[in-house]
Design a protein around this motif. Sequence first.
Motif, PDB file in Angstrom:
ATOM      1  N   LEU A 210       3.867 -43.536 -11.875  1.00 14.74           N
ATOM      2  CA  LEU A 210       4.999 -43.339 -12.953  1.00 14.74           C
ATOM      3  C   LEU A 210       5.600 -41.668 -12.803  1.00 14.74           C
ATOM      4  O   LEU A 210       6.988 -41.504 -12.667  1.00 14.74           O
ATOM      5  N   THR A 211       4.759 -40.990 -12.197  1.00 13.67           N
ATOM      6  CA  THR A 211       5.203 -39.607 -11.780  1.00 13.67           C
ATOM      7  C   THR A 211       6.163 -39.712 -10.785  1.00 13.67           C
ATOM      8  O   THR A 211       7.385 -38.834 -10.768  1.00 13.67           O
ATOM      9  N   SER A 212       5.732 -40.571  -9.931  1.00 13.94           N
ATOM     10  CA  SER A 212       6.966 -40.792  -8.631  1.00 13.94           C
ATOM     11  C   SER A 212       8.137 -41.320  -9.075  1.00 13.94           C
ATOM     12  O   SER A 212       9.233 -41.027  -8.487  1.00 13.94           O
ATOM     13  N   VAL A 213       8.141 -42.067  -9.863  1.00 14.39           N
ATOM     14  CA  VAL A 213       9.139 -42.867 -10.555  1.00 14.39           C
ATOM     15  C   VAL A 213      10.178 -41.867 -11.153  1.00 14.39           C
ATOM     16  O   VAL A 213      11.373 -41.759 -11.047  1.00 14.39           O
ATOM     17  N   VAL A 214       9.611 -40.930 -11.863  1.00  7.60           N
ATOM     18  CA  VAL A 214      10.347 -39.929 -12.748  1.00  7.60           C
ATOM     19  C   VAL A 214      10.854 -39.120 -11.783  1.00  7.60           C
ATOM     20  O   VAL A 214      12.267 -38.437 -11.903  1.00  7.60           O
ATOM     21  N   LEU A 215      10.190 -38.311 -10.886  1.00 10.19           N
ATOM     22  CA  LEU A 215      10.747 -37.500  -9.892  1.00 10.19           C
ATOM     23  C   LEU A 215      11.924 -38.353  -8.970  1.00 10.19           C
ATOM     24  O   LEU A 215      12.771 -37.605  -8.544  1.00 10.19           O
ATOM     25  N   GLY A 216      11.399 -39.522  -8.717  1.00 12.35           N
ATOM     26  CA  GLY A 216      12.632 -40.002  -7.919  1.00 12.35           C
ATOM     27  C   GLY A 216      13.844 -40.091  -8.937  1.00 12.35           C
ATOM     28  O   GLY A 216      15.182 -40.067  -8.490  1.00 12.35           O
ATOM     29  N   MET A 217      13.785 -40.507  -9.900  1.00 11.97           N
ATOM     30  CA  MET A 217      14.820 -40.568 -11.037  1.00 11.97           C
ATOM     31  C   MET A 217      15.683 -39.257 -10.928  1.00 11.97           C
ATOM     32  O   MET A 217      16.784 -39.114 -10.844  1.00 11.97           O
ATOM     33  N   GLY A 218      14.814 -38.170 -10.985  1.00  5.43           N
ATOM     34  CA  GLY A 218      15.472 -36.858 -11.120  1.00  5.43           C
ATOM     35  C   GLY A 218      16.199 -36.619  -9.966  1.00  5.43           C
ATOM     36  O   GLY A 218      17.400 -35.993  -9.752  1.00  5.43           O
ATOM     37  N   ARG A 219      15.713 -37.125  -8.523  1.00  2.09           N
ATOM     38  CA  ARG A 219      16.449 -37.176  -7.395  1.00  2.09           C
ATOM     39  C   ARG A 219      17.710 -37.869  -7.384  1.00  2.09           C
ATOM     40  O   ARG A 219      18.923 -37.169  -6.943  1.00  2.09           O
ATOM     41  N   ALA A 220      17.703 -39.061  -7.858  1.00  2.00           N
ATOM     42  CA  ALA A 220      18.878 -39.911  -8.133  1.00  2.00           C
ATOM     43  C   ALA A 220      19.873 -39.089  -8.829  1.00  2.00           C
ATOM     44  O   ALA A 220      21.154 -39.184  -8.572  1.00  2.00           O
ATOM     45  N   LEU A 221      19.370 -38.677  -9.948  1.00  5.15           N
ATOM     46  CA  LEU A 221      20.514 -38.112 -11.153  1.00  5.15           C
ATOM     47  C   LEU A 221      20.933 -36.727 -10.462  1.00  5.15           C
ATOM     48  O   LEU A 221      22.337 -36.592 -10.888  1.00  5.15           O
ATOM     49  N   GLY A 222      20.694 -36.030  -9.648  1.00  4.75           N
ATOM     50  CA  GLY A 222      20.921 -34.679  -9.221  1.00  4.75           C
ATOM     51  C   GLY A 222      21.651 -34.774  -8.118  1.00  4.75           C
ATOM     52  O   GLY A 222      22.543 -33.838  -7.731  1.00  4.75           O
ATOM     53  N   GLU A 223      21.731 -36.088  -7.307  1.00  3.77           N
ATOM     54  CA  GLU A 223      22.335 -36.209  -6.063  1.00  3.77           C
ATOM     55  C   GLU A 223      24.068 -36.027  -6.134  1.00  3.77           C
ATOM     56  O   GLU A 223      24.472 -36.663  -7.090  1.00  3.77           O
ATOM     57  N   THR A 224      24.526 -35.463  -5.121  1.00  4.57           N
ATOM     58  CA  THR A 224      26.039 -35.040  -5.421  1.00  4.57           C
ATOM     59  C   THR A 224      26.794 -35.744  -4.257  1.00  4.57           C
ATOM     60  O   THR A 224      27.471 -36.621  -4.343  1.00  4.57           O
ATOM     61  N   MET A 225      26.561 -35.124  -2.935  1.00  5.16           N
ATOM     62  CA  MET A 225      27.406 -35.135  -1.796  1.00  5.16           C
ATOM     63  C   MET A 225      27.585 -37.061  -1.746  1.00  5.16           C
ATOM     64  O   MET A 225      28.587 -37.474  -1.385  1.00  5.16           O
ATOM     65  N   ALA A 226      26.374 -37.450  -1.345  1.00  9.46           N
ATOM     66  CA  ALA A 226      26.336 -38.766  -0.961  1.00  9.46           C
ATOM     67  C   ALA A 226      27.036 -39.895  -1.844  1.00  9.46           C
ATOM     68  O   ALA A 226      27.738 -40.830  -1.654  1.00  9.46           O
ATOM     69  N   VAL A 227      26.854 -39.587  -3.372  1.00 11.81           N
ATOM     70  CA  VAL A 227      27.229 -40.367  -4.374  1.00 11.81           C
ATOM     71  C   VAL A 227      28.934 -40.203  -4.226  1.00 11.81           C
ATOM     72  O   VAL A 227      29.562 -41.144  -4.524  1.00 11.81           O
ATOM     73  N   ILE A 228      29.527 -38.835  -4.096  1.00  8.16           N
ATOM     74  CA  ILE A 228      31.048 -38.646  -4.221  1.00  8.16           C
ATOM     75  C   ILE A 228      31.405 -39.647  -3.097  1.00  8.16           C
ATOM     76  O   ILE A 228      32.673 -40.301  -3.164  1.00  8.16           O
TER      77      ILE A 228
END
Length: 300
Positions: A210-228
């Motif tokens: 579960l911790t890995s999923v939450v940290l992965g969620m944080g990674r996805a939430l904060g990503e900028t360049m690739a999403v742009i």
Amino acid sequence: MNKSKEKIIELGLFIAAITQILVIILIGFFVFMEGLPVLQKYGVLDFLFGKTWNPTNQIYGIYPMIIGTIVVTLGSLILGVPLGIATAIFLAEIVPDKIGRIFRPAIELLAGIPSVIYGLFGMVLVKNVILYVEREFLGHVLPPEYQVGYSVLTASIILAVMILPTVINISEDSIRSVPIEYKEGSLALGATHWQTISKVLLPAAKSGILTSVVLGMGRALGETMAVIMVAGNTVLIPEFSLWGIFAPVRTLTGNIALEMGYAGPEHQQALFATGIVLFVFIMILNLFAGYVARKGVRNS
């Protein structure tokens, strides 16, 4: 080593630790100081739930960006988490160590690839595949603005790949940290290897997973360049149906990165206020990850 040297080393370690805390406090203070005036002027609720983002006319509503961030992040978790956990199980329990040594460097390499490279990959390959599907197979049901390739689905696929190293590495470590007696006891009672994995190892390692999923969620939430580069960056709320995954969206991080370069004073404050919302999201996720980890330690 005498006591005076030990004291100096301890003091150095203390300064290193306190510096990190001060950096976090300073970042938070700076972002809140710059963003709060806009929230006070236009109201927190109007800022959070306003559906129009038009800085030229001093209209600041980030609801479309909040929805865009949430759907892209959820999409990446739906695609990336099952694949990541399956890979972690494979590496921890199925594959021999010799073969595992071939897979692990490749997974670590994924973590080291710059996000702009992921964005280029998404623009050249994933976006064109999605565009082909949209026009050739779904052209009769999708509106024209959804047939551009840049979409929730494209961004979710790229983010799913980007969160894989986080999910795989932490989940594998969690599975490996389960006491060997659990596995031996299950096998001794006649359970098969897969029954031992699904009924014993995974439940015992669930807090780490579960911790890995939450940290992965944080990674996805904060990503900028690739999403742009692949999300489309349109300030619109996607349709709440299956076809909404083909809608172009703009995320909170993308909104800040795209407009900060030319923003006027009040516009800049609105972007900092967007940063406050993102900051709060990340803080909540980190607190949740810490709670899950502590709960897992207590249960063990």
